[in-house]
Design a protein around this motif. Structure first.
Motif, PDB file in Angstrom:
ATOM      1  N   TYR A 550      -0.534   3.243  -8.026  1.00  0.00           N
ATOM      2  CA  TYR A 550       0.772   3.291  -7.374  1.00  0.00           C
ATOM      3  C   TYR A 550       1.752   4.148  -8.175  1.00  0.00           C
ATOM      4  O   TYR A 550       2.487   4.971  -7.616  1.00  0.00           O
ATOM      5  N   ARG A 551       1.730   3.993  -9.483  1.00  0.00           N
ATOM      6  CA  ARG A 551       2.631   4.801 -10.321  1.00  0.00           C
ATOM      7  C   ARG A 551       2.283   6.284 -10.207  1.00  0.00           C
ATOM      8  O   ARG A 551       3.173   7.142 -10.176  1.00  0.00           O
ATOM      9  N   LEU A 552       0.989   6.601 -10.119  1.00  0.00           N
ATOM     10  CA  LEU A 552       0.577   7.996  -9.917  1.00  0.00           C
ATOM     11  C   LEU A 552       1.112   8.539  -8.592  1.00  0.00           C
ATOM     12  O   LEU A 552       1.518   9.695  -8.490  1.00  0.00           O
ATOM     13  N   SER A 553       1.096   7.694  -7.566  1.00  0.00           N
ATOM     14  CA  SER A 553       1.505   8.146  -6.224  1.00  0.00           C
ATOM     15  C   SER A 553       2.984   8.508  -6.160  1.00  0.00           C
ATOM     16  O   SER A 553       3.416   9.198  -5.240  1.00  0.00           O
ATOM     17  N   LEU A 554       3.777   8.020  -7.135  1.00  0.00           N
ATOM     18  CA  LEU A 554       5.221   8.284  -7.121  1.00  0.00           C
ATOM     19  C   LEU A 554       5.568   9.647  -7.701  1.00  0.00           C
ATOM     20  O   LEU A 554       6.709  10.109  -7.552  1.00  0.00           O
ATOM     21  N   PHE A 555       4.621  10.309  -8.353  1.00  0.00           N
ATOM     22  CA  PHE A 555       4.898  11.629  -8.934  1.00  0.00           C
ATOM     23  C   PHE A 555       5.138  12.662  -7.843  1.00  0.00           C
ATOM     24  O   PHE A 555       4.501  12.636  -6.785  1.00  0.00           O
ATOM     25  N   GLU A 556       6.058  13.581  -8.115  1.00  0.00           N
ATOM     26  CA  GLU A 556       6.360  14.648  -7.147  1.00  0.00           C
ATOM     27  C   GLU A 556       5.135  15.505  -6.858  1.00  0.00           C
ATOM     28  O   GLU A 556       4.988  16.043  -5.757  1.00  0.00           O
ATOM     29  N   GLU A 557       4.252  15.641  -7.851  1.00  0.00           N
ATOM     30  CA  GLU A 557       3.063  16.471  -7.664  1.00  0.00           C
ATOM     31  C   GLU A 557       2.215  15.971  -6.493  1.00  0.00           C
ATOM     32  O   GLU A 557       1.585  16.773  -5.792  1.00  0.00           O
ATOM     33  N   VAL A 558       2.203  14.680  -6.285  1.00  0.00           N
ATOM     34  CA  VAL A 558       1.464  14.105  -5.153  1.00  0.00           C
ATOM     35  C   VAL A 558       2.263  14.287  -3.874  1.00  0.00           C
ATOM     36  O   VAL A 558       1.749  14.755  -2.855  1.00  0.00           O
ATOM     37  N   ASN A 559       3.534  13.931  -3.914  1.00  0.00           N
ATOM     38  CA  ASN A 559       4.368  13.956  -2.714  1.00  0.00           C
ATOM     39  C   ASN A 559       4.618  15.356  -2.187  1.00  0.00           C
ATOM     40  O   ASN A 559       4.698  15.566  -0.974  1.00  0.00           O
ATOM     41  N   GLU A 611     -10.837  14.221  -3.663  1.00  0.00           N
ATOM     42  CA  GLU A 611     -10.085  14.334  -2.406  1.00  0.00           C
ATOM     43  C   GLU A 611      -9.815  12.959  -1.805  1.00  0.00           C
ATOM     44  O   GLU A 611      -8.714  12.693  -1.312  1.00  0.00           O
ATOM     45  N   ILE A 612     -10.818  12.071  -1.832  1.00  0.00           N
ATOM     46  CA  ILE A 612     -10.626  10.709  -1.309  1.00  0.00           C
ATOM     47  C   ILE A 612      -9.559   9.989  -2.127  1.00  0.00           C
ATOM     48  O   ILE A 612      -8.673   9.317  -1.582  1.00  0.00           O
ATOM     49  N   PHE A 613      -9.613  10.161  -3.444  1.00  0.00           N
ATOM     50  CA  PHE A 613      -8.623   9.531  -4.315  1.00  0.00           C
ATOM     51  C   PHE A 613      -7.223  10.068  -4.026  1.00  0.00           C
ATOM     52  O   PHE A 613      -6.246   9.300  -3.936  1.00  0.00           O
ATOM     53  N   TYR A 614      -7.123  11.375  -3.854  1.00  0.00           N
ATOM     54  CA  TYR A 614      -5.829  12.001  -3.531  1.00  0.00           C
ATOM     55  C   TYR A 614      -5.280  11.458  -2.216  1.00  0.00           C
ATOM     56  O   TYR A 614      -4.080  11.147  -2.116  1.00  0.00           O
ATOM     57  N   MET A 620      -0.374   5.732  -0.383  1.00  0.00           N
ATOM     58  CA  MET A 620       0.485   4.873  -1.205  1.00  0.00           C
ATOM     59  C   MET A 620       1.898   5.434  -1.315  1.00  0.00           C
ATOM     60  O   MET A 620       2.875   4.683  -1.368  1.00  0.00           O
ATOM     61  N   ALA A 621       1.984   6.758  -1.336  1.00  0.00           N
ATOM     62  CA  ALA A 621       3.296   7.404  -1.500  1.00  0.00           C
ATOM     63  C   ALA A 621       4.242   7.091  -0.335  1.00  0.00           C
ATOM     64  O   ALA A 621       5.459   7.231  -0.463  1.00  0.00           O
ATOM     65  N   GLN A 622       3.667   6.658   0.804  1.00  0.00           N
ATOM     66  CA  GLN A 622       4.510   6.291   1.942  1.00  0.00           C
ATOM     67  C   GLN A 622       5.185   4.940   1.733  1.00  0.00           C
ATOM     68  O   GLN A 622       6.045   4.530   2.506  1.00  0.00           O
ATOM     69  N   ASN A 623       4.781   4.257   0.677  1.00  0.00           N
ATOM     70  CA  ASN A 623       5.302   2.919   0.396  1.00  0.00           C
ATOM     71  C   ASN A 623       6.655   3.033  -0.315  1.00  0.00           C
ATOM     72  O   ASN A 623       6.755   2.847  -1.521  1.00  0.00           O
ATOM     73  N   THR A 624       7.690   3.346   0.447  1.00  0.00           N
ATOM     74  CA  THR A 624       9.023   3.550  -0.141  1.00  0.00           C
ATOM     75  C   THR A 624       9.940   2.351   0.048  1.00  0.00           C
ATOM     76  O   THR A 624      11.036   2.316  -0.507  1.00  0.00           O
ATOM     77  N   ASN A 625       9.513   1.389   0.849  1.00  0.00           N
ATOM     78  CA  ASN A 625      10.311   0.193   1.091  1.00  0.00           C
ATOM     79  C   ASN A 625      10.230  -0.718  -0.133  1.00  0.00           C
ATOM     80  O   ASN A 625       9.145  -1.099  -0.568  1.00  0.00           O
ATOM     81  N   ALA A 626      11.376  -1.089  -0.680  1.00  0.00           N
ATOM     82  CA  ALA A 626      11.400  -1.878  -1.915  1.00  0.00           C
ATOM     83  C   ALA A 626      10.647  -3.196  -1.788  1.00  0.00           C
ATOM     84  O   ALA A 626      10.004  -3.652  -2.739  1.00  0.00           O
ATOM     85  N   LYS A 627      10.679  -3.786  -0.592  1.00  0.00           N
ATOM     86  CA  LYS A 627      10.019  -5.088  -0.434  1.00  0.00           C
ATOM     87  C   LYS A 627       8.498  -4.967  -0.448  1.00  0.00           C
ATOM     88  O   LYS A 627       7.799  -5.957  -0.600  1.00  0.00           O
ATOM     89  N   HIS A 628       7.979  -3.727  -0.273  1.00  0.00           N
ATOM     90  CA  HIS A 628       6.535  -3.506  -0.340  1.00  0.00           C
ATOM     91  C   HIS A 628       6.099  -2.885  -1.671  1.00  0.00           C
ATOM     92  O   HIS A 628       4.929  -2.564  -1.846  1.00  0.00           O
ATOM     93  N   ASN A 629       7.061  -2.695  -2.599  1.00  0.00           N
ATOM     94  CA  ASN A 629       6.730  -2.113  -3.900  1.00  0.00           C
ATOM     95  C   ASN A 629       5.813  -3.078  -4.660  1.00  0.00           C
ATOM     96  O   ASN A 629       6.219  -4.202  -4.986  1.00  0.00           O
TER      97      ASN A 629
END
Length: 875
Positions: A550-559, A611-614, A620-629
């Motif tokens: 999840y922490r990896l998914s928050l990086f701009e490089e992924v988004n 690719e599957i991991f990416y 995961m990066a779509q998980n921006t709602n705080a209640k789903h963090n």
């Protein structure tokens, strides 16, 4: 080129000439079975018609059609068949074949049936795809031929071929012309029970008149179940027999209500005649079959025979002979590991090595073996021998064990007939096991006492030993060892580490049991707080992996990467930020060897399928709602656990047991997170061996000794070792031989939890149905509402924030999906199964033991999960 084959043709033709149905009728006639006379118009007979069809614009439209438009184009193609004429040479051969029947009667009627070379084969039935015409007079028989031919161009056939991988460009058909039997009763029979898969039960369906009402489902037939061994009739079930079909004297058929709806259509002597016939057919084919049969004027006829394509095959090595003491097996691959698909041949072989080493360390004996031992990895699955386990350890121990892993399995075991399945004496291999276990457990027992007395001190010992094991693994990798040597040495080193890890599991069990006893007489509210003590525990390597993702998914490089190709270029060029590169490399070093179905050495790891991991990170990066963090949820669950501990401590003080409770809680907090650790280090070992195997695969592929890299996993470790040292070993032949049975499992969508040595599947006891509610086992407390997302594999579709994940079972490779899931519903799993552990760690409500959940629940359906009470409310 032969156009016609009579059923009594002396030399069996090729299947490609007469199709499955025609071939079967020829073979059965040769066996002396009562097949009505007839002949087969061969594939070559119809070649000119196909040559013409394939030159039409309509054909091109069918071949290039989407599934949505297919019916329009196939209907247009079939219309062309109305005007097809027989070529002179075909007509002559056809007339000669028909003339054989001239002397029988002037009012002959025929049954005209298709017989495709792809139909009625083991693994492909084409059921309902082709057409039959009954009661055909000679003057209309060409129309019936055209009708059967046209059915090979039907939309149903093309869709079936697409789904099962048959080529579309070369349709073929043969046609059976058979003397029509004016049956009084007819139907179908199965040489195994298609409901429970029992190989010793014959099931017969019948109705009055022609069997078409039974085959096509026009009427609810009478059903009979017979035991092949004792030849006893087990069950007679009266069907409604709403209608029946009869031959019209002037050709064709007519429908009328069955003559005796309340009367049974077959006498006991008829049933025994059918039992004998289907047993003869099965003995000839040496595999389960179904037949179509008919009685006319008291005589039994065989109209058709074919292999049964939809059943659960059991390896011969696991079957007991009919009438002998039966054994009962539990599929631990599913119930314990959460793996649906068969493992590779090498995967089961390697796990067998691992299992025998572990069992040797525990008992001092080799007790592996599916039939004569405790359990074994065999033909892609891990089977626990329930019969031998109960005889050795007792029924209660097995039920208690599986109550924590998969409650449904435990319920099945609790309801078995012990007289039927438990042997009178133990197999020789298992005698003395209990004494051996006691003798070998002294050292381990000492370690358990250490863990119970000083949890923090023993935790330090465990972590030091874990680091030492990682170093040992690296050192073995550097040595010039054969694959077999590496497999055996690393497994032995893991076993010595496992002996240090096992007392932790014993301490966890002791802590949980102690806490439950302290509060056994408390109020329901207090007892519910005990359940929450297992939420958000520290040191769970699988939970930590998910949070790291999840922490990896928050990086701009992924988004900000628009596609995997863009991301891959940046990763390879190391043009991303240093922080991301460090986080990525750190993750891959610690968790990159994990993946769905990770127990199997044949499965590519995360670092091999980036690719599957990416794609998982992007979801995961779509998980921006705080209640789903997930980090927030984890921290909140930890806070709730700590608050509940304070409340429980007050209750324990009232009981005078505060000191004892604190001690148990310390053990729970210290050790519970490490439950997943032994598997983590074992998967690390599997991944290291995989690297060596893949190096060998590259060499063997380059030298042309195997067809592709993954074929290496169709070999055993010994096969590969022999092949690497002896270039004359035919590795392709070994791979082909090894996987004969595994190929039979390819089309099985769901393996049963419990099956006996005669193929019978034991179902779970039926639970009370409640309107609008499903009842299962409470796994992880909490209540949540959301939209259902049904997955049969972890990469089938993305789980969006708040989705309710519904799956048959999960292994650690599913962990990333738990991040976004609002709650989890499982068919298989108990308190200690992987999905349960991760759900509790993340604080996600979870219910398991919902039989057929992936069929009952549909994508988009709104449900409410109550993880404390084990209920699913359909909204």
């Amino acid at each position: 080129m032969r156009f016609v084959y009579s059923f009594d043709f002396k030399e069996p033709p090729k299947l490609t000439e007469v199709g499955g149905k025609g071939m079967s009728l020829i073979l059965m006639t040769q066996q002396g079975l009562p097949v009505p006379p007839g002949f087969v118009l061969s594939v070559d007979f119809f070649k000119p018609w196909f040559d013409y069809i394939k030159c039409t614009p309509e054909w091109q439209k069918v071949i290039n059609s989407s599934s949505r438009e297919l019916k329009i184009h196939t209907d247009a193609l079939k219309k062309l068949c109305i005007h097809l004429k027989l070529y002179p040479d075909r007509r002559k051969a056809f007339e000669v074949a028909l003339n054989v029947f001239e002397g029988n009667s002037k009012n002959l009627l025929f049954a005209v049936r298709s017989s495709s070379p792809e139909e009625d084969l083991e693994g492909a039935s084409f059921a309902g795809g082709y057409e039959t015409t009954l009661g055909v007079k000679r003057e209309t028989i060409e129309d019936a031929l055209r009708h059967s031919f046209a059915s090979s161009l039907d939309e149903r056939v093309f869709l079936y071929k697409k789904e099962h991988g048959f080529p579309l460009e070369n349709p073929r058909i043969a046609v059976v012309v058979q003397l029509q039997i004016p049956s009084e009763t007819a139907g179908v029979a199965f040489s195994l029970n298609p409901i429970n898969n029992c190989y010793d039960e014959v099931v017969i369906n019948g109705n009055f008149g022609q069997g078409e009402t039974v085959v096509s489902g026009l009427a609810s037939p009478d059903t009979f179940i017979l035991d092949k061994v004792s030849e006893k009739i087990i069950e007679k079930r009266l069907g409604r027999k709403e209608t029946s079909i009869w031959l019209a004297p002037n050709g064709g058929t007519y429908e009328k209500p069955s003559p005796s709806r309340k009367g049974i259509c077959l006498k006991d002597k008829d049933l025994l005649s059918l039992l004998k016939m289907i047993s003869n057919v099965e003995n000839y084919y040496q595999k389960p079959v179904d037949i179509e049969w008919a009685f006319a004027e008291g005589k039994l006829y065989l109209l058709q025979a074919r292999p049964i394509t939809a059943y659960i095959p059991l390896p011969e090595e696991m079957q007991t002979a009919p009438g002998q003491q039966k054994l009962l097996y539990l599929d631990a691959t599913l119930a314990k590991q959460g793996i649906h698909d068969p493992l590779s041949f090498m995967g089961t072989d390697y796990l067998s090595i691992f299992q025998s080493k572990i069992e040797g360390a525990m008992t001092g004996k080799n007790i592996s073996g599916v039939m004569d031992g405790i359990q074994g990895f065999f033909q892609g699955r891990m089977y626990l021998n329930i019969s031998n386990n109960i005889k050795l350890y007792g029924k209660k121990k097995l039920i208690d064990t599986y109550s924590l892993l998969d409650m449904t399995s435990a319920e099945i075991i609790a309801n078995i007939d012990e007289d039927e399945y438990i042997p009178k004496v133990l197999p020789p291999k298992l005698r003395g096991v209990l004494r051996g276990t006691i003798l070998n457990s002294f050292g381990m027992g000492f370690n358990v006492l250490k863990a119970l007395k000083a949890p923090a001190k023993y935790e330090k010992v465990f972590l030091e030993r874990a680091e030492q094991y990682i170093e040992e693994l690296k050192n073995e990798r550097k040595k010039d060892l054969t694959i077999k040597e590496f497999a055996e040495r690393t497994t032995e080193k893991f076993v010595s580490f496992f002996v240090i890890a096992l007392p932790i599991l014993a301490a966890i069990a002791a802590a949980k049991s102690g806490i439950v006893k302290i509060f056994k007489d408390s109020s329901p509210e207090i007892k519910s707080k005990v359940t929450f003590l297992e939420k958000a525990l520290p040191n769970n390597v699988t939970t930590q992996m998910g949070l790291s993702m999840y922490r990896l998914s928050l990086f701009e490089e992924v988004n900000q990467s628009s596609s995997f190709e863009v991301f891959k270029k940046g990763l390879e060029a190391k043009s991303f930020s240093k922080a991301f590169i460090n986080a990525w490399e750190s993750f891959m070093e610690k968790y990159g060897f994990r993946c769905p179905k990770e127990l199997d050495i044949a499965t590519p790891r995360y670092y091999e399928q980036v690719e599957i991991f990416y794609n998982q990170l992007k979801t995961m990066a779509q998980n921006t709602n705080a209640k789903h963090n997930p980090q927030v949820i984890f921290d909140e669950a930890r806070q709730q656990r700590e608050n509940d501990f304070i409340e429980l401590l007050k209750e324990a003080e009232k009981k005078g047991k505060a000191k004892k409770f604190k001690k148990y809680y310390e053990m729970l907090i210290t050790f519970s997170g490490y439950r997943e650790a032994p598997k983590y280090y074992w998967i690390m070992t599997v991944a290291e061996l995989r690297k060596k195997v893949m190096e060998a695969a590259e060499m063997l592929t380059a030298s042309g000794r195997i067809d592709h890299r993954d074929q290496i996993f169709d070999l055993t470790i010994d096969d590969l070792n022999m092949g690497m040292t002896n270039p004359s070993v035919d590795l392709r032949a070994l791979a082909s031989q090894n996987t004969i049975f595994l190929k039979k499992l390819a089309n099985i969508k769901e393996f049963p939890r419990v099956i006996d040595s005669r193929g019978k599947i034991l179902p779970p006891p039926k639970k009370e149905a409640r309107e609008g509610k499903l009842v299962g086992e409470p796994i992880s407390p909490g209540t949540v509402r959301g939209k259902v997302k049904v997955l049969r594999s972890p990469d089938e579709k993305p789980i969006l924030p708040g989705d309710i994940l519904v799956a048959r079972a999960t292994d650690p490779g599913w962990t990333p999906l738990f991040i976004n899931a609002g709650g989890i519903i499982l068919e298989v799993g108990g308190m200690l199964q992987h999905g349960a552990l991760v759900a509790r760690e993340y604080g996600k409500p979870c219910v398991s033991g919902i039989e057929d959940a992936i069929s009952i629940l549909k994508d988009g359906q709104m449900v409410e999960i109550d993880g404390l009470n084990g209920t699913i409310k359909l909204l």
